[in-house]
Design a protein around this motif. Structure first.
Motif, short mmCIF file in Angstrom:
data_model
loop_
_atom_site.label_atom_id
_atom_site.label_comp_id
_atom_site.label_asym_id
_atom_site.label_seq_id
_atom_site.Cartn_x
_atom_site.Cartn_y
_atom_site.Cartn_z
N ASN A 373 0.79 -1.18 0.02
CA ASN A 373 0.00 0.16 -0.09
C ASN A 373 0.94 1.14 0.02
N LYS A 376 1.92 1.69 -3.46
CA LYS A 376 0.79 1.83 -4.34
C LYS A 376 0.53 3.08 -4.49
N TYR A 377 0.37 3.93 -2.68
CA TYR A 377 -0.31 5.10 -2.90
C TYR A 377 0.72 6.19 -2.44
N GLY A 405 -1.10 10.49 1.13
CA GLY A 405 -1.84 10.72 2.48
C GLY A 405 -3.22 10.32 2.33
N HIS A 426 -8.43 5.48 -7.78
CA HIS A 426 -7.27 4.33 -7.45
C HIS A 426 -7.78 3.12 -8.31
P1 ADP Z 1 -6.92 -1.73 -1.66
O1 ADP Z 1 -7.01 -3.17 -2.22
O2 ADP Z 1 -7.63 -0.87 -2.30
O3 ADP Z 1 -5.47 -1.33 -1.67
P2 ADP Z 1 -6.84 -1.65 1.31
O4 ADP Z 1 -7.73 -2.15 2.24
O5 ADP Z 1 -5.41 -2.08 1.24
O6 ADP Z 1 -7.46 -1.98 -0.13
O7 ADP Z 1 -6.97 -0.23 1.53
C1 ADP Z 1 -8.03 0.48 1.54
C2 ADP Z 1 -7.92 2.11 1.26
O8 ADP Z 1 -7.06 2.80 2.08
C3 ADP Z 1 -6.88 2.20 -0.16
O9 ADP Z 1 -8.04 2.10 -1.45
C4 ADP Z 1 -6.34 3.69 -0.19
O10 ADP Z 1 -7.53 4.52 -0.53
C5 ADP Z 1 -6.31 3.58 1.33
N1 ADP Z 1 -4.90 3.45 1.86
C6 ADP Z 1 -4.38 2.26 2.40
N2 ADP Z 1 -3.20 2.28 2.46
C7 ADP Z 1 -2.67 3.85 2.16
C8 ADP Z 1 -1.42 4.42 2.19
N3 ADP Z 1 -0.29 3.70 2.52
N4 ADP Z 1 -1.49 5.60 2.01
C9 ADP Z 1 -2.60 6.39 1.08
N5 ADP Z 1 -3.70 5.56 1.24
C10 ADP Z 1 -3.89 4.25 1.53
#
Ligand code: ADP
Length: 468
Positions: A373, A376-377, A405, A426
């Motif tokens: 994550n 990814k983010y 964030g 996303h």
């Molecule tokens: P996904 O499969 O969409 O990654 P998650 O349950 O892992 O689902 O995460 C849920 C949501 O939380 C993500 O869609 C993202 O929007 C947010 N998120 C998770 N980790 C981060 C991060 N490190 N930074 C920013 N947003 C995050």
């Protein structure tokens, strides 16, 4: 008749109260009656003793016969009684006619009583019908003893009517009081029984509504006793059920949507390939799309299966002491091929001997998910710092990125099933929205906790506390 709690309470309380009040009233009236007759007996005994003294005075010639008669009559007047003194012995009882008493008086109990009196006993009868007076009398007979010798009998008759009238008056008051007490208690019992049973009835109606799928308001019982607590528990259960039902509906809607999207594109591209709409030189590109979408479906079904396994409690942990630093270094090495063109740098700030007590594979899954994550983010240049330190009762691991964030209001929601911030934005990350939900479940299964702090455009920090 006994099919409702209200009736059961009412009838039971009433039986108890009526029995107690009737018992107390009966005892009071018996005591009073015994007391009044006891007093009367005492009065007649005193009168008898006085008469005996008067006769002794007469024998000692201190008084004349007429004075004696006048004194005995006065005594009878004062005590509301008729007094007879007979100078007899047992032999004279054989011929009662000679005793000088009327025939009527000699009928019935008197001869037998006189025998006993001559033997030195005092006889007392409290409710004796006496033919001579044609009414019920109180009778006291005692021996006439002069110089320790039984010289005859003293017989005292007093009408019972005055005593009975007094007793009846008092009895009436006692029983009227008892009836009033029963009526007041019955009203209080009625109010109390309905106070206890009403909330149960209300809960019954609400439970039936819930069972038939209707929405219902919270129940308000203004009491802190067991019934009040039951109502609170009922409300809690109702709200939990409603929330579970809402989550179930959302879950089905989310799963259906997430299944439908890749399936639609797979079907679309497969049709295009079959219909010959797509040029052979573009086959590879479209096969790749089909492959990626299938991969997404696989991921989703795997996540769903794992989530259901955790939630049903069938996922078993094989725990051991796992060195955090070694595990983090392994993870960083194993995902180095999955940066998707981004420039990623890691900083591991952790002493080599810090351990977590948990299931090695599941711990790996937790940290890989969070690190994925973080990559990814984030934007092109990703910097991830991993900190671990010993805290009270465990270890705290912080995974900090410099990514996009998360807004404050969404910080808690990211751990919910299928929650994705601005889904469409996303969408190309290929997430399922189940990752953090699985992570949270796994952390809690280990007895730990997880939360996030973040600043939009500065980065996010996921904090995990685990037992060591
Ligand atoms: P996904 O499969 O969409 O990654 P998650 O349950 O892992 O689902 O995460 C849920 C949501 O939380 C993500 O869609 C993202 O929007 C947010 N998120 C998770 N980790 C981060 C991060 N490190 N930074 C920013 N947003 C995050």
């Amino acid at each position: 008749m006994f099919n409702s709690i209200f009736r059961k309470l009412l009838v039971t309380y009433l039986i108890i109260i009526i029995t107690i009040i009737a018992g107390i009233s009966y005892m009071m009236s018996s005591f009073y009656s015994a007391y009044v007759f006891g007093e009367k007996e005492q009065t007649l005994r005193t009168a008898g003793t006085k008469v005996e003294d008067l006769i002794k005075d007469f024998y000692q010639k201190k008084t004349t016969k007429s004075e004696l008669e006048a004194s005995i009559n006065a005594m009878g007047y004062v005590t509301d009684s008729r007094i007879y003194v007979l100078k007899i012995d047992e032999k004279s009882l054989a011929d009662p006619e000679k005793l000088g008493l009327s025939d009527e008086l000699m009928e019935g109990y008197l001869i037998q009583d006189m025998k006993e009196i001559l033997q030195g006993r005092v006889v007392f009868r409290k409710n004796q019908y006496t033919q001579a007076f044609d009414t019920v009398m109180v009778f006291l007979g005692m021996p006439l003893q002069i110089q320790s010798k039984t010289e005859g009998v003293i017989l005292i008759f007093s009408p019972v009517s005055q005593i009975s009238a007094n007793i009846a008056k008092i009895n009436l008051r006692i029983w009227m009081g008892a009836a009033a007490a029963v009526i007041i208690s019955a009203a209080a019992i009625y109010a109390n029984s309905s106070r206890i049973s009403r909330p149960i009835k209300v809960m019954d109606v609400a439970a039936k509504k819930i069972a038939s799928g209707e929405d219902t308001e919270d129940i308000h019982i203004p009491s802190e006793d067991e019934v009040g607590q039951l109502a609170e528990t009922f409300n809690y259960m109702k709200n939990k059920l409603t929330a579970t039902e809402r989550m179930r509906r959302e879950f089905i809607a989310n799963v259906s949507h997430d299944l439908k999207t890749p399936l639609t594109s797979i079907k679309g591209f497969a049709e295009g390939l079959l219909d010959g709409v797509i040029e052979p030189n573009e086959y590879e590109k479209y096969f790749k799309v089909i492959y990626d979408e299938t991969d997404r479906l696989m991921k989703l079904t795997n996540d769903l299966l794992q989530l259901s396994k955790i939630e049903s409690g069938s996922l078993k942990l094989i725990k051991e002491h796992v060195k955090i630093r070694d595990m983090m270094e392994d993870i960083i090495y194993s995902i180095s091929g999955e940066y998707h063109g981004k420039e990623v740098s890691f900083g591991v700030h952790c002493l080599s001997d810090i351990t977590v007590y948990g299931d090695r594979d599941r711990l790996k899954q937790i940290f890989i998910n969070v690190v994925h994550n973080a990559i990814k983010y984030s934007r092109e240049r990703v910097s991830i710092d991993i900190y671990a330190r010993q805290i009270d009762g465990g270890v705290e691991i912080r995974i900090k990125d410099n990514g996009i964030g998360i807004e404050r209001e969404q910080l808690e929601k990211i751990f919910e099933k299928f929650y994705r911030i601005e889904k469409s934005r996303h969408a190309d990350y290929g997430g399922t929205g189940l990752g953090l939900s699985i992570v949270k479940n796994l952390v809690e299964l280990h007895g730990g906790k997880i939360y996030a702090i973040s600043e939009v455009n500065r980065g996010t920090e996921i904090i995990i506390e685990m037992p060591s």
